[in-house]
Scaffold this motif. Sequence first.
Motif, PDB file in Angstrom:
ATOM      1  N   LEU A 122      21.310 -12.227  11.770  1.00 50.48           N
ATOM      2  CA  LEU A 122      21.385 -10.810  11.906  1.00 50.48           C
ATOM      3  C   LEU A 122      20.053 -10.498  12.524  1.00 50.48           C
ATOM      4  O   LEU A 122      19.795  -9.300  12.889  1.00 50.48           O
ATOM      5  CB  LEU A 122      21.507 -10.095  10.530  1.00 50.48           C
ATOM      6  N   GLY A 123      19.313 -11.450  13.336  1.00 49.70           N
ATOM      7  CA  GLY A 123      18.047 -10.884  13.943  1.00 49.70           C
ATOM      8  C   GLY A 123      16.970 -10.406  13.192  1.00 49.70           C
ATOM      9  O   GLY A 123      16.251  -9.646  13.641  1.00 49.70           O
ATOM     10  N   VAL A 124      16.926 -10.807  11.826  1.00 47.10           N
ATOM     11  CA  VAL A 124      15.991 -10.284  10.859  1.00 47.10           C
ATOM     12  C   VAL A 124      14.410 -10.971  11.214  1.00 47.10           C
ATOM     13  O   VAL A 124      14.399 -11.772  11.966  1.00 47.10           O
ATOM     14  CB  VAL A 124      16.249 -10.367   9.595  1.00 47.10           C
ATOM     15  N   ARG A 125      13.591 -10.019  10.593  1.00 49.09           N
ATOM     16  CA  ARG A 125      12.113 -10.502  10.754  1.00 49.09           C
ATOM     17  C   ARG A 125      11.631 -11.776  10.172  1.00 49.09           C
ATOM     18  O   ARG A 125      12.373 -12.413   9.479  1.00 49.09           O
ATOM     19  CB  ARG A 125      11.164  -9.567  10.143  1.00 49.09           C
ATOM     20  N   PHE A 126      10.774 -12.328  10.533  1.00 49.81           N
ATOM     21  CA  PHE A 126      10.032 -13.491  10.081  1.00 49.81           C
ATOM     22  C   PHE A 126       9.598 -13.295   8.338  1.00 49.81           C
ATOM     23  O   PHE A 126       9.001 -12.210   8.238  1.00 49.81           O
ATOM     24  CB  PHE A 126       8.776 -14.017  10.754  1.00 49.81           C
ATOM     25  N   ALA A 127      10.176 -14.047   7.722  1.00 50.78           N
ATOM     26  CA  ALA A 127       9.858 -13.957   6.243  1.00 50.78           C
ATOM     27  C   ALA A 127       8.471 -14.174   6.032  1.00 50.78           C
ATOM     28  O   ALA A 127       7.903 -13.428   4.978  1.00 50.78           O
ATOM     29  CB  ALA A 127      10.444 -14.983   5.338  1.00 50.78           C
ATOM     30  N   GLU A 128       7.706 -14.884   6.640  1.00 46.37           N
ATOM     31  CA  GLU A 128       6.409 -15.142   6.336  1.00 46.37           C
ATOM     32  C   GLU A 128       5.344 -14.297   7.253  1.00 46.37           C
ATOM     33  O   GLU A 128       4.121 -14.366   7.051  1.00 46.37           O
ATOM     34  CB  GLU A 128       6.104 -16.603   6.326  1.00 46.37           C
ATOM     35  N   GLY A 129       6.023 -13.355   8.049  1.00 45.30           N
ATOM     36  CA  GLY A 129       4.957 -12.600   9.048  1.00 45.30           C
ATOM     37  C   GLY A 129       4.676 -13.558  10.329  1.00 45.30           C
ATOM     38  O   GLY A 129       5.002 -14.726  10.391  1.00 45.30           O
ATOM     39  N   VAL A 130       4.209 -12.854  11.444  1.00 40.74           N
ATOM     40  CA  VAL A 130       3.791 -13.530  12.454  1.00 40.74           C
ATOM     41  C   VAL A 130       2.157 -13.391  12.715  1.00 40.74           C
ATOM     42  O   VAL A 130       1.499 -12.726  11.975  1.00 40.74           O
ATOM     43  CB  VAL A 130       4.365 -13.124  13.683  1.00 40.74           C
ATOM     44  N   PRO A 131       1.575 -14.468  13.641  1.00 40.84           N
ATOM     45  CA  PRO A 131       0.263 -14.295  13.845  1.00 40.84           C
ATOM     46  C   PRO A 131      -0.480 -12.848  14.660  1.00 40.84           C
ATOM     47  O   PRO A 131       0.465 -12.142  14.989  1.00 40.84           O
ATOM     48  CB  PRO A 131      -0.380 -15.303  14.584  1.00 40.84           C
ATOM     49  N   ASP A 132      -1.340 -12.470  14.226  1.00 36.60           N
ATOM     50  CA  ASP A 132      -2.147 -11.690  14.985  1.00 36.60           C
ATOM     51  C   ASP A 132      -1.657 -11.194  16.307  1.00 36.60           C
ATOM     52  O   ASP A 132      -1.696 -12.360  17.099  1.00 36.60           O
ATOM     53  CB  ASP A 132      -3.525 -11.395  14.690  1.00 36.60           C
ATOM     54  N   HIS A 133      -1.346 -10.035  16.738  1.00 37.46           N
ATOM     55  CA  HIS A 133      -1.117  -9.775  18.181  1.00 37.46           C
ATOM     56  C   HIS A 133       0.566  -9.930  18.529  1.00 37.46           C
ATOM     57  O   HIS A 133       0.807  -9.576  19.531  1.00 37.46           O
ATOM     58  CB  HIS A 133      -1.903 -10.118  19.097  1.00 37.46           C
ATOM     59  N   VAL A 134       1.061 -10.975  17.806  1.00 35.13           N
ATOM     60  CA  VAL A 134       2.411 -11.238  18.188  1.00 35.13           C
ATOM     61  C   VAL A 134       3.220 -10.040  17.598  1.00 35.13           C
ATOM     62  O   VAL A 134       3.142  -9.695  16.632  1.00 35.13           O
ATOM     63  CB  VAL A 134       2.958 -12.595  17.534  1.00 35.13           C
ATOM     64  N   ARG A 135       4.474  -9.918  18.563  1.00 35.38           N
ATOM     65  CA  ARG A 135       5.302  -8.989  18.172  1.00 35.38           C
ATOM     66  C   ARG A 135       6.649  -9.467  17.545  1.00 35.38           C
ATOM     67  O   ARG A 135       7.173 -10.332  18.376  1.00 35.38           O
ATOM     68  CB  ARG A 135       5.709  -8.426  19.424  1.00 35.38           C
ATOM     69  N   ASP A 136       7.043  -9.248  16.318  1.00 40.42           N
ATOM     70  CA  ASP A 136       7.991  -9.525  15.612  1.00 40.42           C
ATOM     71  C   ASP A 136       9.193  -8.906  16.262  1.00 40.42           C
ATOM     72  O   ASP A 136       9.291  -7.787  15.952  1.00 40.42           O
ATOM     73  CB  ASP A 136       7.955  -9.538  14.279  1.00 40.42           C
ATOM     74  N   VAL A 137      10.245  -9.605  16.960  1.00 42.35           N
ATOM     75  CA  VAL A 137      11.322  -8.977  17.343  1.00 42.35           C
ATOM     76  C   VAL A 137      12.130  -8.436  16.286  1.00 42.35           C
ATOM     77  O   VAL A 137      12.717  -7.326  16.607  1.00 42.35           O
ATOM     78  CB  VAL A 137      12.038  -9.820  18.355  1.00 42.35           C
ATOM     79  N   GLY A 138      12.345  -9.115  15.201  1.00 44.18           N
ATOM     80  CA  GLY A 138      12.883  -8.613  14.185  1.00 44.18           C
ATOM     81  C   GLY A 138      12.366  -7.394  13.463  1.00 44.18           C
ATOM     82  O   GLY A 138      13.257  -6.681  12.821  1.00 44.18           O
ATOM     83  N   VAL A 139      11.406  -7.006  13.721  1.00 41.45           N
ATOM     84  CA  VAL A 139      10.770  -5.642  13.212  1.00 41.45           C
ATOM     85  C   VAL A 139      10.761  -4.527  14.327  1.00 41.45           C
ATOM     86  O   VAL A 139      11.263  -3.563  14.033  1.00 41.45           O
ATOM     87  CB  VAL A 139       9.134  -6.171  12.925  1.00 41.45           C
ATOM     88  N   GLU A 140      10.373  -5.055  15.533  1.00 42.04           N
ATOM     89  CA  GLU A 140      10.505  -3.903  16.577  1.00 42.04           C
ATOM     90  C   GLU A 140      11.656  -3.652  17.418  1.00 42.04           C
ATOM     91  O   GLU A 140      11.677  -2.349  17.722  1.00 42.04           O
ATOM     92  CB  GLU A 140       9.570  -4.343  17.587  1.00 42.04           C
ATOM     93  N   VAL A 141      12.685  -4.412  17.368  1.00 43.18           N
ATOM     94  CA  VAL A 141      13.978  -4.178  18.056  1.00 43.18           C
ATOM     95  C   VAL A 141      14.703  -2.977  17.463  1.00 43.18           C
ATOM     96  O   VAL A 141      15.289  -2.155  18.138  1.00 43.18           O
ATOM     97  CB  VAL A 141      14.465  -5.376  18.301  1.00 43.18           C
TER      98      VAL A 141
END
Length: 242
Positions: A122-141
């Motif tokens: 379902l295109g969801v976010r990273f379960a463990e988060g992403v590094p600083d400044h990286v955009r998580d598509v599953g959050v922002e889209v």
Amino acid sequence: MPTFPAVLDSLLRRDAGRPLITFYDHASGERVELSVTTYANWVAKVASLLVEECDLERGQRLLVDLPPHWLGPVFLGAAWTVGLTVVATEPADAVVCGPATLADHAGSAAQRPVLACSLRPLGVRFAEGVPDHVRDVGVEVWSQPDSFISYDPPSEADPAIEAAGVSLTQGELMATAAAGSLLTDGGRLLTVANPTSPSAVATFIEPLARGGSMVLVAHADPDRLEAIAAAERASAVYPARS
């Protein structure tokens, strides 16, 4: 020669509800089906993300570093809707990647947009988060609109894809796809190839341009492909099986 947005708009007017992309992942058991309408909505959301959140503009370069996945054709379509050139190698003004190559690109995220896709169902976010400044598509889209109107739409002369020193414009890409030989008009293509790879981009563009559809299988189990081809009524397979 038409542009990608013109081809997609024509499909939406003719048969918006039919399947366009069916995705299987034999490793996870996932199956996703995107109709023309659903695909267009995703393209609009990602195009808005690229423009409104990442400040990308027509003529810039997007490195697509994704494995075989339904989000690959979405990012291709969003890039061409904005008028970006899709590239497989540096230099690039922005990059989209999956978890396997996130570490390779995260170091540049403070200097350019780095969009990361978890590739989870379902295109969801990273379960463990992403590094600083990286955009998580599953959050922002998800906050992006389901429609996108470009203030500077691409023309048929805009570069669409560049690889190994060879560039194809949107018009050339669409014309080549319309005259392709992977399937007949309206056909259904089963493939295990990566549609974001320059050598296999036709596995998505040709079904799109010829009123057909694509069945994309990731982590393919060869023993299951024949059954999937039958269940999905595939009319062609790429690469062809011996």
